[in-house]
Design an enzyme around this catalytic site. Structure first.
Site, mmCIF file in Angstrom:
data_model
loop_
_atom_site.group_PDB
_atom_site.id
_atom_site.type_symbol
_atom_site.label_atom_id
_atom_site.label_comp_id
_atom_site.label_asym_id
_atom_site.label_seq_id
_atom_site.Cartn_x
_atom_site.Cartn_y
_atom_site.Cartn_z
ATOM 1 N N LYS A 132 10.482 5.414 6.340
ATOM 2 C CA LYS A 132 10.650 3.978 6.071
ATOM 3 C C LYS A 132 12.137 3.614 6.018
ATOM 4 C CE LYS A 132 6.221 3.645 3.744
ATOM 5 N NZ LYS A 132 5.398 3.376 2.569
ATOM 6 N N GLN A 152 5.949 3.700 -3.818
ATOM 7 C CA GLN A 152 5.145 4.625 -3.015
ATOM 8 C C GLN A 152 4.031 5.239 -3.854
ATOM 9 O OE1 GLN A 152 5.644 4.904 0.261
ATOM 10 N NE2 GLN A 152 4.215 6.556 0.683
ATOM 11 N N ASP A 184 3.861 -4.464 0.377
ATOM 12 C CA ASP A 184 2.649 -3.677 0.637
ATOM 13 C C ASP A 184 1.415 -4.578 0.727
ATOM 14 O OD1 ASP A 184 2.980 -0.874 0.893
ATOM 15 O OD2 ASP A 184 3.401 -0.666 -1.253
HETATM 16 N N1 L34 Z 1 2.852 1.931 -1.704
HETATM 17 N N2 L34 Z 1 2.067 3.861 -0.772
HETATM 18 C C1 L34 Z 1 2.472 2.595 -0.634
HETATM 19 N N3 L34 Z 1 2.510 1.975 0.582
HETATM 20 C C2 L34 Z 1 2.121 2.625 1.691
HETATM 21 O O1 L34 Z 1 2.097 1.998 2.873
HETATM 22 C C3 L34 Z 1 1.729 3.964 1.580
HETATM 23 N N4 L34 Z 1 1.387 4.737 2.677
HETATM 24 C C4 L34 Z 1 0.318 5.727 2.539
HETATM 25 C C5 L34 Z 1 0.628 6.567 1.311
HETATM 26 N N5 L34 Z 1 1.168 5.815 0.202
HETATM 27 C C6 L34 Z 1 1.672 4.559 0.320
HETATM 28 C C7 L34 Z 1 2.230 5.109 3.640
HETATM 29 O O2 L34 Z 1 3.339 4.634 3.783
HETATM 30 C C8 L34 Z 1 0.428 6.479 3.849
HETATM 31 N N6 L34 Z 1 1.686 6.067 4.418
HETATM 32 C C9 L34 Z 1 2.254 6.637 5.574
HETATM 33 C C10 L34 Z 1 3.431 6.141 6.121
HETATM 34 C C11 L34 Z 1 3.992 6.731 7.246
HETATM 35 C C12 L34 Z 1 3.416 7.799 7.831
HETATM 36 C C13 L34 Z 1 2.243 8.315 7.299
HETATM 37 C C14 L34 Z 1 1.678 7.723 6.179
HETATM 38 C C15 L34 Z 1 4.071 8.428 9.013
HETATM 39 O O3 L34 Z 1 5.235 8.238 9.234
HETATM 40 N N7 L34 Z 1 3.330 9.227 9.793
HETATM 41 C C16 L34 Z 1 3.830 9.904 10.970
HETATM 42 C C17 L34 Z 1 3.990 11.409 10.743
HETATM 43 C C18 L34 Z 1 4.360 11.828 9.388
HETATM 44 C C19 L34 Z 1 4.527 13.331 9.221
HETATM 45 O O4 L34 Z 1 5.049 13.988 10.132
HETATM 46 O O5 L34 Z 1 4.140 13.846 8.155
HETATM 47 C C20 L34 Z 1 2.811 9.724 12.080
HETATM 48 O O6 L34 Z 1 3.192 9.802 13.245
HETATM 49 O O7 L34 Z 1 1.632 9.509 11.771
#
Ligand code: L34
Length: 298
Positions: free
Chosen positions: A53, A97, A120
């Site tokens: 982020k 988060q 959010d």
């Molecule tokens: N308050 N908590 C709050 N807001 C959110 O919007 C989230 N979330 C979820 C968990 N807790 C939260 C996220 O941000 C899940 N989440 C989230 C955000 C980004 C990614 C995955 C989950 C992400 O960047 N995923 C990448 C790979 C990540 C890796 O390599 O581990 C992807 O390509 O899916």
């Protein structure tokens, strides 16, 4: 592989271009959108998401700050931190988060965030507006999924969408958005959860299947109708001793067999995850505009 790959990196890149244009306009009026993310504790997965982020914010010209707090912080201290950010006019977006440590009441924390800065879209006021079809901000993951469907011209009107999972962060707001009488919605929605009878039979009725339960490879090919669209929201770490990190990230869908049956599918990683982050950027800009009474010209 038969299914079309729904590329979240590509769709999020498009969305981020649009956000960048808005950031430039804001900056030429002397406004720098600013997002503050609060990370409590040292959950490694949360640290990765928060870092993604911050990195994306910087790329788009959004000022970002991550406040890292110890897992042992009291609820009172966390509330004080939020209260200070609520009062700070240079802060347009506040995100705590999740998950939070056991001793902290997440509901109380979410409700303490000024709804105008709730990027959010978790605050009851913003959830209510969404439910009434008059949203201020949009929940990042569900809105990111709608953007993927839009980009690939996947019709939702009159379609049966089956959502696996009823969380406040994905399942419930997703169902809410898709039943609205509005563009890119008008779907018939079924929400499947741990007490649902005959999960497989319901899944087999889905034109669009959205998996958000947090169980690796829960959705197997026998649960997916031929030519269904499959959206995989899961981010699960599974052991993989032959990889440098010792683990790999997989979704809630048994990807290889399901991609041989579905018409289209999102990969993990590179599917919904990047969309969540892109939508957060859009929400931060929307909040910055709202809080500064910024008026768009042209
Ligand atoms: N308050 N908590 C709050 N807001 C959110 O919007 C989230 N979330 C979820 C968990 N807790 C939260 C996220 O941000 C899940 N989440 C989230 C955000 C980004 C990614 C995955 C989950 C992400 O960047 N995923 C990448 C790979 C990540 C890796 O390599 O581990 C992807 O390509 O899916």
């Amino acid at each position: 592989m038969k299914a079309l790959l729904l590329d979240g990196k590509e769709v999020s890149a498009r969305l981020k271009e649009k956000v960048t244009v808005q950031v430039t306009r804001l900056k030429s009026s002397g406004i720098t959108p600013r997002l503050v993310v609060i990370l409590v504790g040292d959950d490694p997965a949360s640290a990765v998401y928060v870092r993604n982020k911050a990195r994306t914010s910087e790329k788009l010209g959004i000022q970002s700050e991550t406040i890292t707090l110890k897992a042992t912080i009291s609820e009172k201290e966390l509330l004080a931190c939020i209260s200070k950010l609520n009062r700070d006019d240079t802060v347009h977006g506040i995100l705590v988060q999740l998950p939070l440590p056991q001793h902290i009441n997440s509901e109380k924390i979410i409700e303490a965030i000024l709804p105008d800065k709730d990027v959010d879209c978790f605050h009851p006021r913003n959830v209510g507006l969404l439910m009434l079809g008059k949203p201020y901000l949009l929940p990042c993951t569900p809105a990111g999924i709608v953007e993927i469907l839009k980009y690939y011209k996947i019709e939702t009107s009159g379609k049966h969408v089956v959502i696996l999972g009823r969380s406040n962060i994905v399942g419930k707001p997703m169902a809410n958005m898709l039943v609205q009488k509005s563009a890119h919605a008008n779907a018939t929605v079924t929400v499947v959860h741990s007490r649902t009878k005959n999960i497989k039979a319901l899944c087999l009725q889905a034109d669009i299947l959205i998996a958000a339960i947090g169980k690796a490879a829960f959705v197997t090919a026998d649960m997916v109708r031929e030519d269904a669209v499959v959206i995989d929201v899961g981010i699960n770490r599974v052991e993989a001793p032959d990889t440098p990190r010792g683990y790999k990230i997989v979704g809630d869908v048994d990807f290889i067999p399901v991609s041989g049956k579905a018409a289209a599918i999102t990969p993990v990683p590179g599917g919904v995850g990047p969309m969540t982050i892109a939508m957060l950027m859009q929400n931060t800009v929307t909040a910055a505009k709202h809080l500064t009474n910024f008026i768009e010209h042209g």
